[in-house]
Design an enzyme around this catalytic site. Structure first.
Site, PDB file in Angstrom:
ATOM      1  N   ASP A  47       0.839  -1.202   0.000  1.00  0.00           N
ATOM      2  CA  ASP A  47       0.000   0.000   0.000  1.00  0.00           C
ATOM      3  C   ASP A  47       0.876   1.255   0.000  1.00  0.00           C
ATOM      4  OD1 ASP A  47      -2.917   1.136   0.726  1.00  0.00           O
ATOM      5  OD2 ASP A  47      -1.396   2.298   1.781  1.00  0.00           O
ATOM      6  N   TYR A  52       3.155   9.831  -0.474  1.00  0.00           N
ATOM      7  CA  TYR A  52       4.222   9.235   0.343  1.00  0.00           C
ATOM      8  C   TYR A  52       5.601   9.436  -0.312  1.00  0.00           C
ATOM      9  CZ  TYR A  52       0.280   6.594   2.402  1.00  0.00           C
ATOM     10  OH  TYR A  52      -0.916   6.211   2.966  1.00  0.00           O
ATOM     11  N   LYS A  77      -2.778   5.928  -4.415  1.00  0.00           N
ATOM     12  CA  LYS A  77      -3.909   6.836  -4.142  1.00  0.00           C
ATOM     13  C   LYS A  77      -3.691   8.185  -4.808  1.00  0.00           C
ATOM     14  CE  LYS A  77      -3.744   4.700   0.460  1.00  0.00           C
ATOM     15  NZ  LYS A  77      -2.322   4.581   0.818  1.00  0.00           N
ATOM     16  N   HIS A 110      -7.727   9.470  -2.015  1.00  0.00           N
ATOM     17  CA  HIS A 110      -7.057   9.436  -0.707  1.00  0.00           C
ATOM     18  C   HIS A 110      -7.914  10.069   0.398  1.00  0.00           C
ATOM     19  CE1 HIS A 110      -2.724   9.159   1.005  1.00  0.00           C
ATOM     20  NE2 HIS A 110      -3.602   8.963   1.953  1.00  0.00           N
TER      21      HIS A 110
HETATM   22  N1  LIG Z   1      -5.402   6.308   3.615  1.00  0.00           N
HETATM   23  C1  LIG Z   1      -4.837   7.073   4.526  1.00  0.00           C
HETATM   24  O1  LIG Z   1      -5.214   8.248   4.716  1.00  0.00           O
HETATM   25  C2  LIG Z   1      -3.733   6.521   5.376  1.00  0.00           C
HETATM   26  C3  LIG Z   1      -3.340   7.207   6.539  1.00  0.00           C
HETATM   27  C4  LIG Z   1      -2.314   6.659   7.314  1.00  0.00           C
HETATM   28  C5  LIG Z   1      -1.721   5.454   6.925  1.00  0.00           C
HETATM   29  N2  LIG Z   1      -2.115   4.828   5.770  1.00  0.00           N
HETATM   30  C6  LIG Z   1      -1.493   3.559   5.333  1.00  0.00           C
HETATM   31  O2  LIG Z   1      -1.504   2.633   6.414  1.00  0.00           O
HETATM   32  C7  LIG Z   1      -0.180   2.177   6.660  1.00  0.00           C
HETATM   33  C8  LIG Z   1      -0.002   1.825   8.116  1.00  0.00           C
HETATM   34  O3  LIG Z   1      -0.304   2.917   8.966  1.00  0.00           O
HETATM   35  P1  LIG Z   1       0.808   3.774   9.754  1.00  0.00           P
HETATM   36  O4  LIG Z   1       2.121   3.632   9.099  1.00  0.00           O
HETATM   37  O5  LIG Z   1       0.223   5.129   9.904  1.00  0.00           O
HETATM   38  O6  LIG Z   1       0.781   3.146  11.219  1.00  0.00           O
HETATM   39  P2  LIG Z   1       0.993   1.683  11.850  1.00  0.00           P
HETATM   40  O7  LIG Z   1       1.149   0.672  10.786  1.00  0.00           O
HETATM   41  O8  LIG Z   1      -0.060   1.514  12.882  1.00  0.00           O
HETATM   42  O9  LIG Z   1       2.363   1.858  12.659  1.00  0.00           O
HETATM   43  C9  LIG Z   1       3.591   2.089  12.021  1.00  0.00           C
HETATM   44  C10 LIG Z   1       4.612   2.497  13.094  1.00  0.00           C
HETATM   45  O10 LIG Z   1       4.784   1.454  14.058  1.00  0.00           O
HETATM   46  C11 LIG Z   1       6.158   1.004  14.057  1.00  0.00           C
HETATM   47  N3  LIG Z   1       6.087  -0.473  14.138  1.00  0.00           N
HETATM   48  C12 LIG Z   1       5.624  -1.308  13.181  1.00  0.00           C
HETATM   49  N4  LIG Z   1       5.648  -2.592  13.607  1.00  0.00           N
HETATM   50  C13 LIG Z   1       6.141  -2.568  14.854  1.00  0.00           C
HETATM   51  C14 LIG Z   1       6.414  -3.589  15.812  1.00  0.00           C
HETATM   52  N5  LIG Z   1       6.137  -4.865  15.537  1.00  0.00           N
HETATM   53  N6  LIG Z   1       6.948  -3.209  17.005  1.00  0.00           N
HETATM   54  C15 LIG Z   1       7.214  -1.906  17.271  1.00  0.00           C
HETATM   55  N7  LIG Z   1       6.980  -0.887  16.395  1.00  0.00           N
HETATM   56  C16 LIG Z   1       6.436  -1.227  15.203  1.00  0.00           C
HETATM   57  C17 LIG Z   1       6.743   1.498  12.754  1.00  0.00           C
HETATM   58  O11 LIG Z   1       8.117   1.761  12.894  1.00  0.00           O
HETATM   59  P3  LIG Z   1       9.246   0.932  12.020  1.00  0.00           P
HETATM   60  O12 LIG Z   1       8.962   1.222  10.580  1.00  0.00           O
HETATM   61  O13 LIG Z   1      10.525   1.519  12.493  1.00  0.00           O
HETATM   62  O14 LIG Z   1       9.047  -0.506  12.389  1.00  0.00           O
HETATM   63  C18 LIG Z   1       5.975   2.782  12.524  1.00  0.00           C
HETATM   64  O15 LIG Z   1       6.552   3.830  13.270  1.00  0.00           O
HETATM   65  C19 LIG Z   1       0.688   3.339   6.171  1.00  0.00           C
HETATM   66  O16 LIG Z   1       2.026   2.965   5.978  1.00  0.00           O
HETATM   67  C20 LIG Z   1      -0.034   3.697   4.914  1.00  0.00           C
HETATM   68  O17 LIG Z   1       0.294   2.785   3.883  1.00  0.00           O
HETATM   69  C21 LIG Z   1      -3.133   5.338   5.016  1.00  0.00           C
END
Ligand SMILES: NC(=O)c1ccc[n+]([C@@H]2O[C@H](COP(=O)([O-])OP(=O)(O)OC[C@H]3O[C@@H](n4cnc5c(N)ncnc54)[C@H](OP(=O)(O)O)[C@@H]3O)[C@@H](O)[C@H]2O)c1
Length: 273
Positions: A47, A52, A77, A110
């Site tokens: 994704d 990004y 997106k 998005h």
């Molecule tokens: N459509 C939208 O508006 C929207 C908005 C936000 C996000 N998204 C999508 O959703 C994806 C995921 O959401 P997100 O990146 O916001 O948050 P998330 O997946 O909830 O959390 C990511 C964070 O947690 C850390 N992390 C991941 N696995 C871990 C583990 N097992 N132990 C400890 N820390 C961990 C990562 O750091 P490290 O990388 O250092 O592990 C990063 O800082 C995004 O990458 C994006 O593709 C979409």
């Protein structure tokens, strides 16, 4: 081991567990290796988004990886400033070029930018009807946005990607999506680590001998939701995928259903009414 598949409303299949690649600090130098590692571990769904700034790195990883293109589900997106009919058409072509792909699996609006979302959707419908994308969908659409979309859409979105966790529990949107035949996808499933020490999560994690991150990912999967935990660490990419061999019990789900406190890591889509 591979993720279970979800069949979307047009018959195509998506891996329920994918990899998110949004780098909060926009340090996209980690993206290529993260995607390659994920494909090695077994992820088959990536994704990204134009905003990004790492579609090129994702594209390079896909080219270098030892997995056939058709086995990988790629989402990107259209960003807010690229919305509107003509702009969205151009944005799609730019994303294809950056990703070095001749089709994208899922193209999402998005955010529901008020003045532009209808025309943007019409552009996505055109791309879809021309057979240039396998599925189209929306992101950050809550019930009012979906009700409005029903008045003008000729194609029902295949997916709605929103923030949906035990702490930001969007049950009413999930129900509306079910009624419309839209698959729900949850982003930021691990609340970016903000809740890793929550006592109820810790208790459930200890019971299953898992991390609290794995419990949050499993919550999405056990609710039938597609999800895309992000990591650019090889170890955490692997850990986050090691959730396919257990399930939460009824008692766990019941305890998790008490955690809603409105915590969000992204904007509130209600600000886009
Ligand atoms: N459509 C939208 O508006 C929207 C908005 C936000 C996000 N998204 C999508 O959703 C994806 C995921 O959401 P997100 O990146 O916001 O948050 P998330 O997946 O909830 O959390 C990511 C964070 O947690 C850390 N992390 C991941 N696995 C871990 C583990 N097992 N132990 C400890 N820390 C961990 C990562 O750091 P490290 O990388 O250092 O592990 C990063 O800082 C995004 O990458 C994006 O593709 C979409």
């Amino acid at each position: 081991m591979h993720s279970p598949l979800i069949t979307l409303n047009n018959g195509i299949k998506i891996a329920q567990l994918g990899l998110g690649v949004f780098e909060e600090d926009f340090d996209v130098s980690k993206t290529k290796e993260a995607v390659k590692k994920a494909l090695e571990v077994g992820y088959r769904h990536i994704d990204t988004a134009a905003v990004y700034r790492n579609e090129e790195e994702v594209g390079k990883a896909l080219k270098e990886a030892d997995v056939a293109r058709e086995e990988i589900f790629v989402t990107t997106k259209v960003w807010n400033t690229d919305q509107g009919f003509d702009n969205a058409l151009k944005a799609y072509d730019r994303s294809l070029k950056a990703l070095q792909l001749d089709y994208i699996d899922l193209y999402l609006v998005h955010w529901p930018v008020k003045e532009k979302r209808k025309d943007t959707w019409k552009a996505l419908e055109k791309i879809y009807k021309e057979g240039r994308v396998r599925a189209i969908g929306v992101s950050n659409y809550l019930v009012p946005h979906l009700e409005e979309l029903e008045t003008y859409a000729n194609v029902v979105p295949a997916v709605n990607q929103i923030e949906h966790t035990p702490f930001c529990n969007m049950n009413s949107t999930h129900l509306k999506c079910k009624q419309m035949g839209i698959a729900l996808e949850s982003y930021s499933p691990m609340v970016r680590g903000l809740k890793k020490d929550h006592p109820i999560l810790k208790e459930i994690a200890a019971k299953h001998q898992r991390s609290t991150f794995q419990i949050l990912i499993r919550w999405a999967l056990d609710n039938g939701v597609i999800t895309i935990p992000k990591s650019s660490s090889s170890e955490r990419i692997r850990n986050n995928f090691e959730v396919l061999d257990f399930r939460l019990g009824i008692d766990d789900l019941k305890a998790l259903s008490t955690l809603h406190d409105g915590t969000r890591v992204a904007d509130d889509p209600m600000d886009y009414l």
